[in-house]
Design a protein around this motif. Structure first.
Motif, short mmCIF file in Angstrom:
data_model
loop_
_atom_site.label_atom_id
_atom_site.label_comp_id
_atom_site.label_asym_id
_atom_site.label_seq_id
_atom_site.Cartn_x
_atom_site.Cartn_y
_atom_site.Cartn_z
N ALA A 121 0.82 -1.21 0.00
CA ALA A 121 0.00 0.00 0.00
C ALA A 121 0.86 1.26 0.00
CB ALA A 121 -0.93 0.00 1.21
N ASP B 283 -5.37 7.30 4.57
CA ASP B 283 -5.07 7.11 3.15
C ASP B 283 -5.29 8.43 2.42
OD1 ASP B 283 -4.62 4.45 3.67
OD2 ASP B 283 -6.24 3.69 2.41
N LYS C 229 -0.57 5.88 2.69
CA LYS C 229 -1.72 4.97 2.74
C LYS C 229 -1.73 4.32 4.12
CE LYS C 229 -3.13 5.56 -1.54
NZ LYS C 229 -4.45 6.19 -1.85
N GLU D 159 -3.99 4.26 6.57
CA GLU D 159 -5.15 3.49 7.03
C GLU D 159 -5.06 2.06 6.53
OE1 GLU D 159 -10.03 3.23 6.81
OE2 GLU D 159 -9.05 5.15 6.36
N THR D 160 -4.75 1.89 5.25
CA THR D 160 -4.62 0.53 4.71
C THR D 160 -3.52 -0.23 5.43
OG1 THR D 160 -5.43 1.21 2.54
CG2 THR D 160 -4.15 -0.81 2.63
N ARG E 84 -5.18 -3.11 7.68
CA ARG E 84 -5.26 -4.33 6.87
C ARG E 84 -3.93 -5.09 6.82
NH1 ARG E 84 -8.58 -1.97 1.59
NH2 ARG E 84 -10.26 -0.97 2.77
N GLU E 85 -2.87 -4.37 6.53
CA GLU E 85 -1.59 -5.05 6.34
C GLU E 85 -0.92 -5.44 7.66
OE1 GLU E 85 -0.21 -3.16 2.04
OE2 GLU E 85 0.61 -2.28 3.88
N ASN F 79 -13.31 1.71 10.88
CA ASN F 79 -13.04 0.27 10.98
C ASN F 79 -13.53 -0.24 12.33
OD1 ASN F 79 -11.01 -0.12 8.49
ND2 ASN F 79 -10.47 1.78 9.55
#
Length: 319
Positions: free
Chosen positions: A52, A118, A130, A132-133, A137-138, A172
Motif C-alpha cells: 500500500a 489514506d 496509505k 489506514e490501509t 489491513r496489512e 473500521n
C-alpha cells in the motif's frame, strides 16, 4: 458558538507554528516482514514491505519477554513523529510502563502530518501516504502472527495521532474494542482549519489528503458525524485547559514552547473535546473524559494521561 470559533482559530494558528482498467485484476500483493531486530527482551523493531505504501515501513513493538496470547494497543504519534523510533519511547516512560503488561504496544515510526490516513493523492513533500490501509489491513495479521496476538485490539494516540485513532476506529469499527485520545480533537469538521494548516506548515498540500473541505471525503473521516459507529466501544479522552500546571514548574529546554505554543493549542483541544463529548451524550454513548484544570499540549502531560488511561483501555481488551 463564538467561543468555539475563536478557540478553533487559536488552535489552527498555534498548530501551524509548531492506465485503462483490465478486465480482471491480479490479487494484491500481501505485506511481508523484511526483518525483525530485537532491541531488548521486551522491544522489537519490525520492518514491513508494504504494498500500500510502496516502501518498507518500520514499526516498533513493546511486548512481554515471555510468550502467551495477548491483545494489541496501537499507539500513534503526533504531527512530528520521532526519527528512528516513536516519540512515545523517546519522550515518555512508555517502554518501562508497559514492560510488565500483557499487551503488544505497536508504535508506527514516521508519518509526519499524515493523520495516519489514506491520502487521495501522492504528495510532493511526503510521497505516498496509505496509512489506514497499512494500519488496519496489512499490519494487524503480521503483529498477531509474530507476537502472539489474540486478535483483540485498541488504538490511541496524542494530538494528531489521537484524532487519527478516532478516525480509524470510526471507519473500521470491527477492528478495535477501545479508543484513546490524549489532547486530541476527534471532531475533524470543527478542526478543519487546524488540520489543513498543520499539513501546509510541514510542507504538504492538505488537498492531497481528503480533497477540498466540505466534500464527502471529509465527512467520511469525521468521527463526530460517524459517532454511532463508536457505540459499544470503550472511549477515553483527556485534555488540559492550556493553563500552566505542575510540569511548567520543571526546568527544561521546552518550557517556553510548552507555555507559549502548547498553552493556546490546548485551549482549542479543550473546546473540541467538550463539543465531542456533547455529541456522544446526545447519542447516549458513554465515554471517560479526563478534564484537567491545568495542562499544556506537551509530553509530560501525555505520559501522565497514558498512565491514567490504562486501567480503562487495558481492562477493555483484557490486558
Amino acid at each position: 458558538m463564538r467561543r468555539t470559533r475563536v478557540a478553533v482559530a487559536v488552535l489552527a494558528v498555534a498548530i501551524a507554528v509548531l492506465g485503462p482498467l483490465a478486465a480482471t485484476r491480479a490479487p494484491a500483493a500481501a505485506a511481508q516482514i523484511v526483518r525483525i531486530d530485537s532491541l531488548s527482551p521486551t522491544r522489537s523493531s519490525v520492518f514491513i514491505d508494504s504494498p500500500a505504501m510502496g516502501r518498507t515501513v518500520q514499526v516498533q513493538v513493546l511486548h512481554p519477554a515471555s510468550g502467551g496470547a495477548r491483545p494489541a494497543y496501537y499507539l500513534l504519534d503526533g504531527l512530528d513523529p520521532g526519527v528512528g523510533q516513536s516519540t512515545w519511547t523517546n519522550a515518555t516512560d512508555a517502554e518501562e510502563f508497559f514492560r510488565s503488561k500483557n499487551v503488544n504496544v505497536v508504535l508506527p515510526v514516521g508519518g509526519q502530518a499524515s493523520y495516519y490516513t489514506d491520502w487521495q493523492q501522492d504528495d510532493p513533500r511526503f510521497g505516498r501516504y496509505k496509512w489506514e490501509t497499512f494500519l488496519t489491513r496489512e499490519l494487524p495479521p503480521l503483529i498477531d502472527e509474530n507476537f502472539d496476538g489474540n486478535g483483540v485490539n485498541a488504538i490511541g494516540g496524542l494530538s494528531m495521532g489521537g484524532t487519527a485513532a478516532f478516525v480509524l476506529a470510526a471507519r473500521n469499527p470491527h477492528l478495535y474494542k477501545a479508543i484513546a485520545g490524549y489532547s486530541a480533537c476527534p471532531d475533524t469538521g470543527l478542526a478543519t482549519g487546524g488540520v489543513m494548516f498543520s499539513i501546509a506548515n510541514r510542507g504538504g498540500n492538505p488537498i492531497n489528503m481528503w480533497g477540498a473541505p466540505g466534500t464527502d471525503a471529509w465527512a467520511e473521516h469525521d468521527p463526530s458525524l460517524l459517532a454511532e459507529r463508536l457505540r459499544g466501544k470503550t472511549i477515553y479522552l483527556s485534555t488540559g485547559t492550556g493553563v500552566p500546571g505542575p510540569h511548567e514548574a520543571e526546568i527544561k529546554p521546552q518550557l517556553a514552547e510548552n507555555i507559549f505554543l502548547g498553552g493556546p493549542v490546548e485551549v482549542g483541544i479543550n473546546t473540541c473535546v467538550i463539543a465531542f463529548e456533547r455529541r456522544l451524550r446526545s447519542l447516549a454513548i458513554p465515554a471517560r473524559i479526563d478534564y484537567s484544570p491545568v495542562g499544556t499540549h506537551s509530553w509530560s502531560y501525555w505520559q501522565d494521561t497514558l498512565h491514567a488511561s490504562w486501567p480503562t483501555i487495558g481492562s477493555a481488551i483484557g490486558a
